[in-house]
Design a protein around this motif. Structure first.
Motif, short mmCIF file in Angstrom:
data_model
loop_
_atom_site.label_atom_id
_atom_site.label_comp_id
_atom_site.label_asym_id
_atom_site.label_seq_id
_atom_site.Cartn_x
_atom_site.Cartn_y
_atom_site.Cartn_z
N ARG A 222 29.47 -38.11 97.33
CA ARG A 222 29.07 -38.12 95.92
C ARG A 222 27.98 -37.08 95.66
NH1 ARG A 222 26.72 -43.58 93.32
NH2 ARG A 222 28.78 -44.30 93.95
N TYR A 278 35.64 -39.68 85.70
CA TYR A 278 34.82 -40.55 86.54
C TYR A 278 35.10 -40.32 88.02
CZ TYR A 278 31.97 -44.66 87.60
OH TYR A 278 30.97 -45.49 88.06
N PHE A 279 36.36 -40.12 88.37
CA PHE A 279 36.73 -39.97 89.77
C PHE A 279 36.27 -38.63 90.34
CE2 PHE A 279 40.32 -39.39 93.02
CZ PHE A 279 39.60 -40.04 94.02
N THR A 280 36.27 -37.59 89.52
CA THR A 280 35.79 -36.30 90.03
C THR A 280 34.27 -36.31 90.22
OG1 THR A 280 35.57 -35.33 87.81
CG2 THR A 280 37.68 -35.03 88.93
N TYR A 282 32.52 -39.32 90.79
CA TYR A 282 32.27 -40.36 91.81
C TYR A 282 33.47 -40.40 92.76
CZ TYR A 282 28.59 -41.97 88.63
OH TYR A 282 27.48 -42.03 87.81
N PRO A 283 33.53 -39.49 93.73
CA PRO A 283 34.74 -39.34 94.57
C PRO A 283 34.80 -40.36 95.71
CG PRO A 283 33.11 -37.72 95.21
CD PRO A 283 32.50 -38.49 94.07
N GLY A 287 34.92 -45.21 92.55
CA GLY A 287 35.09 -44.28 91.45
C GLY A 287 36.53 -44.18 91.00
N LEU A 288 37.45 -44.17 91.96
CA LEU A 288 38.87 -44.11 91.63
C LEU A 288 39.29 -45.36 90.86
CD1 LEU A 288 41.71 -42.91 91.81
CD2 LEU A 288 41.92 -43.93 94.09
N SER A 289 38.81 -46.53 91.29
CA SER A 289 39.18 -47.78 90.63
C SER A 289 38.71 -47.81 89.18
CB SER A 289 38.57 -48.96 91.40
OG SER A 289 39.07 -49.00 92.73
N HIS A 291 38.01 -45.21 87.35
CA HIS A 291 38.76 -44.17 86.63
C HIS A 291 40.13 -44.70 86.20
CE1 HIS A 291 40.75 -40.44 85.64
NE2 HIS A 291 41.61 -40.60 86.63
#
Length: 298
Positions: A222, A278-280, A282-283, A287-289, A291
């Motif tokens: 992150r 959000y995912f980019t 918080y990688p 973050g994916l969830s 997003h």
């Protein structure tokens, strides 16, 4: 003729101009799986278009905004500039110095000592021998209130934090080298190792923390993606913008740009075009969830 493109979708806080353009030119629109804008919203968009309520171009305000940032960088001879995006126009206090039950400097520093000692002791099974400034960076990353304040040289990341949530949004600009020069620390950004240890300053009764800009050891994906930087809040116990009697503002070392509602919508669209979400920012799986929840269900 249908349209199948994830660009044409409705967002919770606004409607993409491309969606509006598609709706005005097509009898119907086909949305990819996972996007479910309501017919009522379609009708609202059409009415806004007919009444001239949706601007199909970026506003002049966005161009002026980028020019203002460019002028700030040019004022400082093209040197590295840091940005901080805030959804609320709060003072530039680090977590340690934000209003709470602890107010005097002595109380604040005692709380700081306690946090550091507890984190070092109780977090031992989860650490790899980090201590001193490196441990402080880890504490900040995991949400402990420290005297560190987050910045980034990546404008797009800062803009995302500006408009992530509604509020009286602002973008701060800082020349970190000039900040260090004000405190007699030279004209470079501090990096580890530095002359004095965090623990030494923490335990000393005579030495004080000085406000400074520091390039941290980036201890997570992150931080790497966000290009995280920090300012260390000194023992003056005032927000950064009031340091040196506000001279940091008058000398144009620190600058605040308010984000209007028009500018907010332009920035959101610009970020969408740049695929910043959000995912980019918080990688990781959390973050994916978040997003996916926002993209599919909100």
């Amino acid at each position: 003729m249908g349209i199948s493109d994830s660009t044409y979708r409705c967002e919770k806080n606004g409607v993409l101009r491309l969606l509006a353009a598609a709706l005005i030119s097509e009898k119907y629109i086909e949305i990819e799986a996972g996007y479910y804008p309501s017919r009522a919203l379609y009708s609202k968009i059409i009415k806004q278009l007919i009444n001239g309520g949706i601007n199909m171009e970026f506003s002049p305000e966005l161009i002026n905004f980028f020019n203002e940032i460019r002028e700030f960088k040019e004022f400082h001879g093209g040197r590295e500039i840091w940005f901080r995006g805030q959804t609320h126009d709060f003072p530039l206090n680090s977590g340690l110095f934000r209003p709470g039950k602890v107010r005097s400097l002595a109380q604040i520093k005692q709380s700081e000592k306690s946090s550091y000692r507890y984190f070092l002791s109780l977090g031992h099974p989860y650490l790899n021998g980090e201590k001193d400034w490196e441990l402080l960076f880890i504490m900040q990353h995991h949400g402990v209130r420290t005297r560190l304040l987050d910045w980034t040289p990546a404008l797009m990341n800062a803009l995302y934090f500006c408009v992530e949530n509604p509020g009286d949004q602002v973008l701060w600009l800082l020349n970190p080298s000039a900040l260090n020069y004000l405190n007699g620390l030279g004209t470079t950004i501090l990096t580890l190792p530095i002359d004095v240890s965090y623990e030494e300053l923490l335990e000393s009764t005579t030495k004080k923390f000085l406000t400074a800009a520091i390039h941290p050891v980036r201890n997570s994906a992150r931080q790497v993606i966000q290009q995280g930087m920090f300012t260390i809040q000194g023992d003056s116990n005032v927000p950064l913008e009031f340091e040196w009697g506000g001279d940091i503002i008058t000398r144009n070392i620190l600058k605040k740009i308010p984000i209007s509602k028009t500018l907010e919508q332009d920035i959101k669209y610009f970020l969408q075009l740049s695929n910043i979400d959000y995912f980019t920012v918080y990688p990781d799986l959390d973050g994916l969830s978040k997003h996916l929840n926002k993209r599919i269900y909100d």
